[in-house]
Design a protein around this motif. Structure first.
Motif, PDB file in Angstrom:
ATOM      1  N   ARG A   2      57.144 126.896 -50.587  1.00  0.00           N
ATOM      2  CA  ARG A   2      56.241 126.224 -49.652  1.00  0.00           C
ATOM      3  C   ARG A   2      55.875 127.146 -48.500  1.00  0.00           C
ATOM      4  N   GLN A   3      55.484 128.359 -48.881  1.00  0.00           N
ATOM      5  CA  GLN A   3      55.058 129.320 -47.876  1.00  0.00           C
ATOM      6  C   GLN A   3      53.690 128.910 -47.338  1.00  0.00           C
ATOM      7  N   GLN A   8      49.685 124.770 -42.000  1.00  0.00           N
ATOM      8  CA  GLN A   8      48.552 125.663 -41.718  1.00  0.00           C
ATOM      9  C   GLN A   8      47.251 124.875 -41.681  1.00  0.00           C
ATOM     10  N   SER A  34      47.055 130.905 -51.804  1.00  0.00           N
ATOM     11  CA  SER A  34      48.179 131.866 -51.869  1.00  0.00           C
ATOM     12  C   SER A  34      48.021 132.958 -50.818  1.00  0.00           C
ATOM     13  N   PRO A  37      49.160 132.650 -46.242  1.00  0.00           N
ATOM     14  CA  PRO A  37      50.285 133.242 -45.502  1.00  0.00           C
ATOM     15  C   PRO A  37      50.210 134.776 -45.370  1.00  0.00           C
ATOM     16  N   LEU A  44      54.892 139.725 -43.625  1.00  0.00           N
ATOM     17  CA  LEU A  44      55.772 139.113 -44.634  1.00  0.00           C
ATOM     18  C   LEU A  44      56.196 140.169 -45.654  1.00  0.00           C
ATOM     19  N   ALA A  47      54.784 137.599 -51.064  1.00  0.00           N
ATOM     20  CA  ALA A  47      53.924 136.411 -51.151  1.00  0.00           C
ATOM     21  C   ALA A  47      54.368 135.622 -52.379  1.00  0.00           C
ATOM     22  N   ASN A 290      65.354 134.286 -45.552  1.00  0.00           N
ATOM     23  CA  ASN A 290      64.405 133.232 -45.912  1.00  0.00           C
ATOM     24  C   ASN A 290      64.882 131.932 -45.285  1.00  0.00           C
ATOM     25  N   GLY A 294      61.669 124.723 -47.967  1.00  0.00           N
ATOM     26  CA  GLY A 294      60.287 125.028 -47.618  1.00  0.00           C
ATOM     27  C   GLY A 294      59.940 124.800 -46.148  1.00  0.00           C
ATOM     28  N   VAL A 295      58.847 125.435 -45.718  1.00  0.00           N
ATOM     29  CA  VAL A 295      58.340 125.235 -44.355  1.00  0.00           C
ATOM     30  C   VAL A 295      57.897 123.773 -44.207  1.00  0.00           C
ATOM     31  N   VAL A 304      56.601 130.573 -36.851  1.00  0.00           N
ATOM     32  CA  VAL A 304      56.753 131.337 -38.095  1.00  0.00           C
ATOM     33  C   VAL A 304      56.516 132.815 -37.798  1.00  0.00           C
ATOM     34  N   ILE A 308      59.299 135.948 -38.133  1.00  0.00           N
ATOM     35  CA  ILE A 308      59.083 137.141 -38.973  1.00  0.00           C
ATOM     36  C   ILE A 308      59.235 138.408 -38.129  1.00  0.00           C
TER      37      ILE A 308
END
Ligand code: CP3
Length: 318
Positions: A2-3, A8, A34, A37, A44, A47, A290, A294-295, A304, A308
Motif C-alpha cells: 500500500r505504497q 495521496q 504505481s 510514490p 524511495l 517501487a 519499512n 500499509g500506509v 512519509v 524517508i
C-alpha cells in the motif's frame, strides 16, 4: 505495501473516476498509480506495482468485487469440492494488464529504483474465497481446512500464484513479495499442516529467480515456520521488536517494522520510533526499513517524506 493509496490526493483524484479493479486491469492506469510514490518520493529505495492480491481470483472463477468504501466481497464463495473443481487454472491473458503495467513502470523508472511484484499467499487468498470477504474469526476457512476440499483448493491457488509471479518476473519485476496477511489467525499446528506445504511449494518453484519477501501480520508465533516455508526476506509487523524477530529467523534478511500509525504522530515521536527500529537493526546487513503494514489513509504525505529522508540520513552515516 500500500505504497500508493488514499493518503495521496493524486490517487484520490484518479479513484474519483475509476473503480479499484478498473485501475488494476488497465495497464496505463495501474502504471500511472504505481508511479505516484516514486514521483512524490524520489528517494524511495523501491517501487511496488499497483495491483491487488485478490485480482488473481477472478480468472479462476471467483467473482470478487469491491463495494463503495467497503472491503472486498465475493458473490460465489467456495464451499464444496464441486466449487473447487469448477475453478479454472490461471491463463496467460487474464492478468496481462498487470504484466503490461510492470513493463510500463520499468520503462518510466529507468533503473532509478527496483520494482517489486507481488501476490497473495494461498491461505490469505483462500480466506477471502471461502469467507466471501474479510473476516474476524475465519470460521468457514477453519472448518474447510480440516476437510480434503482444502488440499485441492490450496493446490489450485498455489499453482495460480506460481504462474502469476513467474509472469511478473518475466515482465521485469526485480523482487517479489508474498502476502500472507491474515495467516496469524492460525495456531502453529494448523499453519504447519494446512498452510506451510503450499506456501513452500511457491518459494521452491521460484528459487533462483528473484529475491522474495514473505510477509504476514500478527504472526510472531509463526516466524520460525514461515521461515521454514521460505523467503529470502521475512517481513514483520510492528508487534514484535525487530531484533527479537530477527534472532528467530536465522540468517534471512528482514523487512520492517515501524507501526504505520506512527506516521500520524508528531514528527518528533515518528523519528524517535524510526530510530528505535534502526537501533534494533544495529547496522546489520539485510535490513529493509519499512512499515509493519500499509500506509494508512489519513497519513500526512509530509510525514512519509520526512521518514524517508530521516532513515536515509541515519543509515548513510554508516
Ligand atoms: O503498495 C501499493 O501501491 C500496491 C497496492 C496494493 C493494493 N493491495 C492496492 C489496494 C497491495 C500491495 C495490495 C495487497 C493487498 N490487498 C493485501 C495484502 C497486503 C495487506 O494489506 O495486508 C490484502 C489483504 C488486500 C485485499 C484488499 N484490497 C482489501 C482488504 C481491500 C479493502 C480494504 C481497504 O483498505 O479499503 C483492498 C482494496 C485496496 N487495494 C486498496 C488499495 C490501495 C484501497 C481501496 C481504495 O482505493 O478504495
Amino acid at each position: 505495501m500500500r505504497q500508493a493509496g488514499r493518503y495521496q490526493k493524486e490517487y484520490r483524484e484518479i479513484r474519483r473516476n475509476h473503480a479499484i479493479l478498473d485501475i488494476c486491469l488497465t495497464a496505463e492506469l495501474a502504471a500511472e498509480v504505481s508511479m505516484l510514490p516514486p514521483r512524490q518520493f524520489p528517494d524511495l529505495d523501491a517501487a511496488i506495482i499497483f495491483s491487488d492480491i485478490l485480482l488473481i481470483l477472478r480468472p479462476l472463477g471467483v467473482q470478487i468485487g469491491f463495494g463503495q468504501g467497503e472491503g472486498p466481497s465475493i458473490a460465489n464463495p467456495i464451499q464444496t469440492q464441486a466449487d473447487v473443481d469448477a475453478l479454472r487454472p490461471l491463463d496467460g491473458e487474464s492478468l496481462q494488464p498487470v504484466y503490461d503495467a510492470i513493463r510500463i513502470v520499468k520503462r518510466e523508472l529507468a533503473g532509478r529504483m527496483p520494482l517489486i511484484g507481488f501476490a497473495g499467499a494461498p491461505f490469505t487468498l483462500a480466506s477471502y474465497a471461502v469467507e466471501g470477504g474479510s473476516s474476524r474469526n475465519y470460521l468457514k476457512a477453519k472448518a474447510l481446512m480440516i476437510t480434503p476440499v482444502w488440499v485441492a483448493l490450496m493446490n489450485k491457488l498455489a499453482d495460480a500464484v506460481i504462474f502469476h509471479l513467474r509472469r511478473q518476473v518475466e515482465a521485469g519485476a526485480e523482487m517479489l513479495q508474498l502476502f500472507d496477511s491474515w495467516v496469524g489467525t492460525l495456531g502453529s499446528d494448523d499453519y504447519r499442516e494446512y498452510v506451510l506445504p503450499y506456501s513452500k511449494r511457491i518459494f521452491d518453484a521460484l528459487r533462483g529467480s528473484v529475491p522474495i519477501i514473505h510477509f504476514a501480520t500478527e504472526s510472531a508465533h509463526l516466524l520460525e515456520l514461515m521461515t521454514e516455508a521460505g523467503g529470502d526476506v521475512i517481513g514483520v509487523d510492528w508487534r514484535l521488536p525487530l531484533d527479537a524477530a530477527w534472532s528467530r529467523i536465522g540468517k534471512r534478511a528482514i523487512q520492517g517494522n515501524l507501526d504505520p500509525a506512527t506516521l500520524l504522530a508528531p514528527r518528533e515521536h515518528l523519528l524517535r520510533r524510526a530510530d528505535e527500529v534502526l537501533r534494533r537493526a544495529a547496522g546489520r546487513p539485510g535490513h529493509i526499513f519499512n512499515l509493519g503494514h500499509g500506509v494508512l489513509p489519513p497519513t500526512p504525505v509530509e510525514n512519509v517524506a520526512a521518514l524517508i529522508e530521516h532513515v536515509h540520513a541515519r543509515t548513510a552515516q554508516r
